[in-house]
Design a protein around this motif. Sequence first.
Motif, PDB file in Angstrom:
ATOM      1  N   GLU A  23      61.990  47.102 -25.852  1.00  0.00           N
ATOM      2  CA  GLU A  23      60.662  47.548 -25.422  1.00  0.00           C
ATOM      3  C   GLU A  23      60.680  49.017 -24.990  1.00  0.00           C
ATOM      4  O   GLU A  23      59.774  49.788 -25.305  1.00  0.00           O
ATOM      5  CB  GLU A  23      60.150  46.663 -24.295  1.00  0.00           C
ATOM      6  CG  GLU A  23      58.724  47.018 -23.918  1.00  0.00           C
ATOM      7  CD  GLU A  23      57.936  45.883 -23.315  1.00  0.00           C
ATOM      8  OE1 GLU A  23      58.472  44.769 -23.179  1.00  0.00           O
ATOM      9  OE2 GLU A  23      56.769  46.146 -22.969  1.00  0.00           O
ATOM     10  N   LEU A 129      56.996  46.836 -17.379  1.00  0.00           N
ATOM     11  CA  LEU A 129      57.836  45.645 -17.380  1.00  0.00           C
ATOM     12  C   LEU A 129      58.469  45.495 -15.991  1.00  0.00           C
ATOM     13  O   LEU A 129      58.978  46.463 -15.433  1.00  0.00           O
ATOM     14  CB  LEU A 129      58.950  45.802 -18.423  1.00  0.00           C
ATOM     15  CG  LEU A 129      60.016  44.733 -18.518  1.00  0.00           C
ATOM     16  CD1 LEU A 129      59.413  43.357 -18.738  1.00  0.00           C
ATOM     17  CD2 LEU A 129      60.967  45.062 -19.672  1.00  0.00           C
ATOM     18  N   ARG A 181      52.098  44.789 -17.143  1.00  0.00           N
ATOM     19  CA  ARG A 181      51.823  44.342 -18.516  1.00  0.00           C
ATOM     20  C   ARG A 181      52.676  43.123 -18.847  1.00  0.00           C
ATOM     21  O   ARG A 181      52.272  42.218 -19.571  1.00  0.00           O
ATOM     22  CB  ARG A 181      52.148  45.473 -19.508  1.00  0.00           C
ATOM     23  CG  ARG A 181      51.156  46.615 -19.490  1.00  0.00           C
ATOM     24  CD  ARG A 181      51.482  47.629 -20.581  1.00  0.00           C
ATOM     25  NE  ARG A 181      50.409  48.589 -20.752  1.00  0.00           N
ATOM     26  CZ  ARG A 181      50.598  49.905 -20.769  1.00  0.00           C
ATOM     27  NH1 ARG A 181      51.813  50.394 -20.639  1.00  0.00           N
ATOM     28  NH2 ARG A 181      49.590  50.748 -20.907  1.00  0.00           N
ATOM     29  N   ARG A 182      53.911  43.134 -18.316  1.00  0.00           N
ATOM     30  CA  ARG A 182      54.865  42.070 -18.675  1.00  0.00           C
ATOM     31  C   ARG A 182      55.809  41.825 -17.504  1.00  0.00           C
ATOM     32  O   ARG A 182      56.248  42.777 -16.860  1.00  0.00           O
ATOM     33  CB  ARG A 182      55.653  42.518 -19.912  1.00  0.00           C
ATOM     34  CG  ARG A 182      56.487  41.456 -20.567  1.00  0.00           C
ATOM     35  CD  ARG A 182      57.166  42.022 -21.806  1.00  0.00           C
ATOM     36  NE  ARG A 182      58.104  41.083 -22.394  1.00  0.00           N
ATOM     37  CZ  ARG A 182      59.178  41.439 -23.075  1.00  0.00           C
ATOM     38  NH1 ARG A 182      59.438  42.716 -23.262  1.00  0.00           N
ATOM     39  NH2 ARG A 182      59.980  40.546 -23.580  1.00  0.00           N
ATOM     40  N   THR A 214      48.656  39.922 -17.799  1.00  0.00           N
ATOM     41  CA  THR A 214      50.120  39.993 -17.708  1.00  0.00           C
ATOM     42  C   THR A 214      50.777  38.959 -18.617  1.00  0.00           C
ATOM     43  O   THR A 214      50.394  37.785 -18.602  1.00  0.00           O
ATOM     44  CB  THR A 214      50.586  39.722 -16.258  1.00  0.00           C
ATOM     45  OG1 THR A 214      49.897  40.595 -15.371  1.00  0.00           O
ATOM     46  CG2 THR A 214      52.096  39.937 -16.110  1.00  0.00           C
ATOM     47  N   LYS A 215      51.770  39.391 -19.382  1.00  0.00           N
ATOM     48  CA  LYS A 215      52.570  38.456 -20.189  1.00  0.00           C
ATOM     49  C   LYS A 215      53.758  38.027 -19.336  1.00  0.00           C
ATOM     50  O   LYS A 215      54.601  38.859 -19.010  1.00  0.00           O
ATOM     51  CB  LYS A 215      53.056  39.159 -21.465  1.00  0.00           C
ATOM     52  CG  LYS A 215      53.814  38.274 -22.452  1.00  0.00           C
ATOM     53  CD  LYS A 215      54.052  39.027 -23.774  1.00  0.00           C
ATOM     54  CE  LYS A 215      54.681  38.117 -24.833  1.00  0.00           C
ATOM     55  NZ  LYS A 215      56.137  37.878 -24.566  1.00  0.00           N
ATOM     56  N   GLU A 217      57.070  35.780 -18.764  1.00  0.00           N
ATOM     57  CA  GLU A 217      58.116  35.034 -19.484  1.00  0.00           C
ATOM     58  C   GLU A 217      59.185  34.594 -18.498  1.00  0.00           C
ATOM     59  O   GLU A 217      59.587  35.364 -17.627  1.00  0.00           O
ATOM     60  CB  GLU A 217      58.773  35.928 -20.544  1.00  0.00           C
ATOM     61  CG  GLU A 217      57.846  36.426 -21.620  1.00  0.00           C
ATOM     62  CD  GLU A 217      58.541  37.472 -22.474  1.00  0.00           C
ATOM     63  OE1 GLU A 217      57.892  38.464 -22.828  1.00  0.00           O
ATOM     64  OE2 GLU A 217      59.758  37.313 -22.763  1.00  0.00           O
TER      65      GLU A 217
END
Length: 229
Positions: A23, A129, A181-182, A214-215, A217
Motif C-alpha cells: 500500500e 493505514l 481509511r484502513r 473505514t476498511k 481487517e
Amino acid sequence: MELVVHDSPGAVASAVSASVSQEINERATSDGTTFSLGLAGGSTPEATYRDLAGTQTEWRNVTAWLADERWVPQDSPRSNGLMAAQSLFDHVPGNLVRPEFSDEMEPDESAAAYGRFLRDLHLKTPPDLVLLGLGDDGHTASLFPGSRALDENQHRYVSNVIPETGEVRLTATYPLLNTARRVLFLVVGEAKAAALKASLAGATPAGRVGGSETKVEWHVDRHAASQLS
Ligand code: 6PG
C-alpha cells in the motif's frame, strides 16, 4: 469488515508486512503524497515491523505515529515508540514521530501536543493505514474497558488511565481512529480468542473502531480464532 485466519503468528506478520509495504508503494507511485501510518504497540506487531524492515518499501513518503504510548521515558524498554524504532524505523528512511515525554511534562500536555501534530498531519487527508492490536480484555491502543477515553468525542489523542492498574497511557481516540481509511488488527494466541469473538460482534473497545468509510481487517492466527464458529 474482513477476517483472515492465518496458520501461525509468523504468517500473520508476513501477510500484514506485505500488505503494508504494497500500500505504501502504491501511494508512492501514484501521487507521492505523505502516507500516514499509525502503529500498534505491545508485543504482537514487533514481528511485522522486523519483517517490514527487510522489504523494498518507499519509506521516504511515510510519516508514522503511535496509536498509543505508555507514559514512560522514551528510552524505557516499555516504550512502544522505542520498540517501533528499534524493530523498524532505525533501519528505514521513514519519519517516526513519537509523543514527547519528560518528568516536567504532564501526560495531558504531551497528549495535547501530539494531538496537534496529528491534526496538522491529517488536515487534508485522513490516516491511510492504522495497525492495532487487541488485549485479552478487548482493549485496543489504550482504549481500555471502563476508561474515560472511550467517551472522548473531540480530541484525537488523550491521556488515559487503565482502571485496574492506575497506569497512565496516551492514546488515539475514536475521533481519530474512526476516520482512518484502513485499519488492520493483528491478533495471535489462544488468550485473545474470547476478546476476538466479542470484538467481531462489536462488543469491545476494539470492536468499536472504524467509521463508515473505514476498511477494517482482522489478521489473526488459528489459536486466536479458536472460538469463532
Ligand atoms: C500497548 C498496546 C496495546 C496492545 C494490546 C495487545 O501499548 O500495549 O498498544 O493495545 O496492542 O495490549 O498487546 P500484545 O500484542 O502484547 O498482546
